[in-house]
Design a protein around this motif. Structure first.
Motif, PDB file in Angstrom:
ATOM      1  N   SER A  37       4.229   7.593  17.156  1.00 35.17           N
ATOM      2  CA  SER A  37       5.365   8.205  17.855  1.00 35.17           C
ATOM      3  C   SER A  37       6.706   7.661  17.374  1.00 35.17           C
ATOM      4  N   GLU A  38       6.714   6.404  16.916  1.00 35.83           N
ATOM      5  CA  GLU A  38       7.965   5.798  16.450  1.00 35.83           C
ATOM      6  C   GLU A  38       7.940   5.536  14.945  1.00 35.83           C
ATOM      7  N   SER A  39       6.922   6.020  14.256  1.00 33.11           N
ATOM      8  CA  SER A  39       6.751   5.676  12.848  1.00 33.11           C
ATOM      9  C   SER A  39       7.809   6.300  11.951  1.00 33.11           C
ATOM     10  N   GLU A  40       8.444   7.402  12.404  1.00 32.90           N
ATOM     11  CA  GLU A  40       9.441   8.022  11.546  1.00 32.90           C
ATOM     12  C   GLU A  40      10.692   7.154  11.372  1.00 32.90           C
ATOM     13  N   MET A  41      10.784   6.062  12.139  1.00 29.78           N
ATOM     14  CA  MET A  41      11.897   5.133  11.942  1.00 29.78           C
ATOM     15  C   MET A  41      11.914   4.564  10.525  1.00 29.78           C
ATOM     16  N   ILE A  42      10.744   4.537   9.900  1.00 32.22           N
ATOM     17  CA  ILE A  42      10.651   3.923   8.573  1.00 32.22           C
ATOM     18  C   ILE A  42      11.100   4.874   7.470  1.00 32.22           C
ATOM     19  N   GLU A  75       0.828  -1.202   0.000  1.00 32.05           N
ATOM     20  CA  GLU A  75       0.000   0.000   0.000  1.00 32.05           C
ATOM     21  C   GLU A  75       0.866   1.256   0.000  1.00 32.05           C
ATOM     22  N   MET A  76       1.910   1.260   0.799  1.00 31.24           N
ATOM     23  CA  MET A  76       2.814   2.413   0.837  1.00 31.24           C
ATOM     24  C   MET A  76       3.540   2.577  -0.490  1.00 31.24           C
ATOM     25  N   GLU A  77       3.954   1.463  -1.082  1.00 24.46           N
ATOM     26  CA  GLU A  77       4.620   1.525  -2.377  1.00 24.46           C
ATOM     27  C   GLU A  77       3.702   2.141  -3.430  1.00 24.46           C
ATOM     28  N   ALA A  78       2.440   1.720  -3.439  1.00 26.23           N
ATOM     29  CA  ALA A  78       1.493   2.254  -4.420  1.00 26.23           C
ATOM     30  C   ALA A  78       1.311   3.758  -4.263  1.00 26.23           C
ATOM     31  N   GLN A  79       1.220   4.228  -3.020  1.00 25.48           N
ATOM     32  CA  GLN A  79       1.026   5.654  -2.788  1.00 25.48           C
ATOM     33  C   GLN A  79       2.263   6.460  -3.171  1.00 25.48           C
ATOM     34  N   LEU A  80       3.443   5.939  -2.871  1.00 23.12           N
ATOM     35  CA  LEU A  80       4.672   6.648  -3.221  1.00 23.12           C
ATOM     36  C   LEU A  80       4.851   6.714  -4.738  1.00 23.12           C
ATOM     37  N   ARG A  81       4.590   5.615  -5.405  1.00 25.86           N
ATOM     38  CA  ARG A  81       4.739   5.611  -6.867  1.00 25.86           C
ATOM     39  C   ARG A  81       3.717   6.551  -7.522  1.00 25.86           C
ATOM     40  N   LYS A  93      -1.284   8.912   7.291  1.00 24.62           N
ATOM     41  CA  LYS A  93      -1.572   7.483   7.229  1.00 24.62           C
ATOM     42  C   LYS A  93      -0.402   6.614   7.671  1.00 24.62           C
ATOM     43  N   PHE A  94       0.816   7.002   7.285  1.00 21.50           N
ATOM     44  CA  PHE A  94       1.959   6.125   7.503  1.00 21.50           C
ATOM     45  C   PHE A  94       2.987   6.664   8.505  1.00 21.50           C
ATOM     46  N   LEU A  95       2.963   7.944   8.824  1.00 22.88           N
ATOM     47  CA  LEU A  95       3.991   8.525   9.693  1.00 22.88           C
ATOM     48  C   LEU A  95       3.387   9.178  10.921  1.00 22.88           C
ATOM     49  N   HIS A  96       2.228   8.705  11.362  1.00 21.00           N
ATOM     50  CA  HIS A  96       1.517   9.369  12.448  1.00 21.00           C
ATOM     51  C   HIS A  96       1.952   8.898  13.828  1.00 21.00           C
ATOM     52  N   MET A 145       0.610  15.373   3.008  1.00 21.67           N
ATOM     53  CA  MET A 145      -0.073  15.401   4.306  1.00 21.67           C
ATOM     54  C   MET A 145      -0.875  14.127   4.521  1.00 21.67           C
ATOM     55  N   TRP A 146      -1.532  13.668   3.466  1.00 27.67           N
ATOM     56  CA  TRP A 146      -2.308  12.429   3.572  1.00 27.67           C
ATOM     57  C   TRP A 146      -1.385  11.247   3.849  1.00 27.67           C
TER      58      TRP A 146
END
Length: 774
Positions: A304-309, A272-278, A299-302, A294-295
């Motif tokens: 507290s530790e999600s920015e690790m990705i 899902e993340m790949e599809a949105q980035l592409r 969805k993916f970086l909300h 922003m969307w």
């Protein structure tokens, strides 16, 4: 009929794939109950029967065994269709699956492994991609646990039938371990032990799978050097490569010059993340991307530790998403702009450093014969197109790149420098940039960075004195464990979770290279050090904005910064957590951008009527701090300015000379009675002497005060104190500085033409000023 397979919100449309599975089950449900029909189905019936059986397995756990037996009875394609459908369910529906269906996914996957099904490897890869980085929720951790347990239990089968799964699983769990080991949670211990067991088993028993990953194996492994099992692996990699019993491995350079395949970077990006980035980088026009970003962040970086990705996303963008020429030449948002935005999403210093490492990693070992120019293009364009609007971005990226060159692997520094030089040459040769002149002529760069760029463009070797070698902030630069051989210069990620130095509330990136450096400071003072380092980082970032708004307020900010920096010396090894070179460079550059040059050349005599530069200026503030505080940190700051061509010695002599001149003129140092002080001739403008006395008043009352807010009169301090203030303090500090300059420059004069020039300039600038005031 309500779906038993997935959760569907009231506002959501039905999923077409789930609907097809459900309709096939409803149509063939009578045939799914024993006794089963013994008629051989035609291809269409076989397809529909597989759809219906899979839906039954996932939605009817109590009837799973009969459904599996039915599948075994009708299979004619080696289970290829059922594995295809299973992979499609994982890729498209996993996040919405009900919990019981997720459990059934693993049940049927184990069954497919038992029967050596065609395509079960793709199912395992799809499950690996569903593990979300930085997500410590129960569902995500359960998925990790089930997968690593399945892989360990199926070890023999994987080696014999699915060897391509092992390096993919190793890449995934090495990356996940770096996140999991940062948290000291008892609930995570069983999972961490399983992940460590799997990774160590692969590395020790099947090392050739590590070589298949390539250079990113080292990037991931460096995050785990503080784990005892991996520390032993590191020592063998560097000192005893024969312990791995792999014929193709002789040295860690084998990894450096093996480019990592793009399929590994997809492992840490969900479908899902790949599809949105592409979609973002192939359909959205530059200037219209804000709402999409922003969307995506929501969805993916909300978490507290999600920015690790974010570092995984950057590696995917650089190495796995290469748009065609028609997209590159269009007004679609380019990859470099997306990466620049992702950098602004990083709030913690060690994550920023990891993201920059991900951005530049292929630069360090670039070979135009084997590496792809598209892997290094985003970093180059991000720097070029950030001029002049985002000057700090350019400075921080270039500074970080050269920090990597100097410190990533000290033993192989020349090879890494060659790789970076080859990267710049390839970018020019392929037409990504016309030349390096755009960067070299950029006024926001420090002289050291500009010189290094010139050397790279000429192809010569650049020698950096030890005093000028910088260190990468926190997460990405730490020496390896000490050993009998020299390996202490190799960079790896953060040495211990408690050593993380980052400011969650700091302003977004785009500012500059963090000045925090983790050199394994003692754990007992970590919390205090982290707070002080974060406060210093905040003050440095705010210095420019405050100074542009109000020069006087900027002086207050600078004073607070210097006092806080000096206070680190009170805490043992805490002072080693701040890099004086980077701090000094950022202070000088900040004032340059604000239109004020620190330690500018003397143009008018100190007693000239319009000579006011030394009164309540940033230069005077730094000199006054140097005179009163006997700390090594402030000495290093002045030496940095001197090495970069600033006439520090001349300004020091001028400052001290003017102090004596004003004190003598005011009658404060001769045989003048105190009752005559008030009538002494004193210029109505702010005087350097009063500025100096205010600083002394604060110094006498401790470092916590603010000299900018202190106002004292001459009558408050007796003449002996003033004489000591002018002659003893100032003379001692000046002579100490000049002696230190002489010793340092004499030791280094033969190693750098730049230092030779500074040495001559310092002598020429210092000698004409009179010394008779002493």
């Amino acid at each position: 009929m309500v779906s038993k397979l997935i959760h569907v919100a009231a506002y959501e449309a039905e999923n077409h794939f789930e609907l097809s599975l459900r309709q096939a089950f409803e149509l063939l449900e009578p045939k799914l109950r024993p006794p089963f029909c013994l008629k051989i189905p035609n291809p269409q019936e076989y397809k529909e029967l597989n759809w219906a059986i899979l839906y039954g397995i996932l939605c009817e756990p109590h009837l799973a065994k009969p459904h599996i037996k039915h599948l075994h009875a009708i299979v004619t394609d080696g289970y290829g269709l059922i594995c295809y459908l299973l992979r499609k369910v994982v890729n498209e529906l996993y996040l919405k699956l009900v919990d019981s269906a997720k459990c059934q996914i693993f049940m049927v996957t184990k069954e497919m492994i038992n029967v050596c099904a065609v395509g079960v490897d793709a199912v395992l890869i799809s499950l690996l991609r569903q593990i979300v980085g930085g997500d410590f929720g129960e569902g995500n951790l359960w998925l990790c646990f089930e997968l690593v347990s399945l892989l360990l239990n199926s070890w023999s089968y994987l080696l014999e039938e699915l060897p391509e799964v092992i390096p993919s699983a190793l890449y995934t769990f090495l990356r996940l371990l770096a996140d999991h080991c940062r948290l000291s949670d008892a609930k995570l211990e069983p999972l961490k032990q399983l992940e460590i067991a799997f990774c160590i088993k692969v590395i020790r028993e099947q090392f050739h799978f590590c070589l298949k990953i390539g250079r990113d194996f080292i990037r991931l492994l460096q995050d785990l050097v503080y784990v005892s099992e991996f520390r032993a692996v590191w020592k063998d990699l560097l000192l005893n490569p024969s312990n791995f019993r792999s014929p193709g491995f002789f040295d860690i350079s084998n990894f450096y010059y093996t480019r990592t395949s793009s399929r590994y970077f997809l492992l840490r990006i969900s479908p899902e993340m790949e599809a949105q980035l592409r979609f973002l980088m192939t359909n959205v026009k530059l200037g219209s991307q804000n709402r999409y970003q922003m969307w995506f962040a929501k969805k993916f970086l909300h978490g507290s530790e999600s920015e690790m990705i974010i570092s995984d996303i950057v590696r995917f963008i650089c190495c796995a998403h290469h748009p065609p020429n028609e997209v590159i030449q269009s007004d679609i948002i380019p990859r470099w702009a997306v990466i620049g935005w992702l950098l602004t999403c990083c709030r913690k210093n060690y994550i920023k450093a990891n993201v920059k490492l991900a951005l530049f990693y292929d630069w360090l070992f670039f070979d135009d014969q084997t590496d792809k120019i598209m892997n290094i293009e985003p970093a180059m364009l991000l720097m070029v197109f950030s001029i002049p609007r985002y000057n700090d971005m350019v400075h921080t990226l270039l500074e970080f790149l050269f920090l990597l060159v100097d410190n990533y692997d000290v033993e192989r520094k020349d090879k890494i420098a060659l790789g970076v030089s080859s990267a710049f040459s390839a970018l020019i040769k392929k037409g990504v940039i016309s030349s390096l002149d755009t960067l070299i002529s950029f006024d926001g760069l420090s002289p050291l960075l500009r010189d290094r760029l010139r050397v790279l463009s000429s192809g010569k070797k650049f020698q950096v004195p030890n005093e000028l070698q910088l260190f990468i902030p926190n997460h990405s630069v730490n020496p390896l464990p000490s050993s009998s051989k020299s390996c202490a210069g190799f960079i790896y990620s953060e040495s211990h979770p408690s050593c993380i130095v980052g400011n969650v509330n700091a302003t977004p990136v785009g500012s500059s290279v963090p000045i925090v450096v983790d050199v394994s400071a003692p754990h007992h003072s970590v919390v205090t050090d982290v707070q002080q380092c974060d406060n210093i980082e905040i003050l440095v970032k705010n210095l420019g904005a405050v100074t542009r708004k109000s020069y006087k307020m900027g002086l207050k900010t600078l004073e607070e910064l210097l006092v806080l920096f000096l206070s680190l010396n009170d805490n043992g090894q805490a002072g080693r957590t701040i890099n004086t070179e980077i701090l000094s460079s950022r202070i000088v550059n900040t004032y340059d951008l604000c239109g004020y040059k620190l330690f500018c050349a003397l143009e008018l005599p100190p007693n000239g009527s319009s000579y006011n530069d030394e009164i309540e200026s940033a230069t005077a503030l730094i000199i006054r701090t140097f005179i009163f505080y006997h700390e090594k940190n402030i000495q290093e700051l002045l030496l940095f300015c001197s090495r970069n061509g600033l006439p520090v010695g001349a300004r020091l002599l001028s400052y001290v000379s003017r102090l004596a001149y004003e004190a003598n003129k005011a009658g404060l140092t001769g045989n003048v009675e105190f009752e005559n002080i008030d009538s002494a001739e004193i210029d109505s403008k702010p005087q350097l002497l009063l500025f100096h006395l205010n600083g002394y008043y604060c110094f006498r009352n401790g470092m916590g005060g603010n000299p900018q807010d202190t106002v004292v009169s001459f009558s408050e301090i007796d003449k002996e104190v003033i004489a000591k203030l002018i002659y003893a303090y100032a003379r001692r500090r000046l002579l100490n500085y000049l002696l230190l300059c002489w010793m340092t420059l004499i030791l280094l004069i033969c190693s750098s033409r730049l230092l030779q020039r500074n040495f001559v300039c310092l002598m020429q600038a210092s000698m004409p000023l009179p010394l008779k005031v002493f």
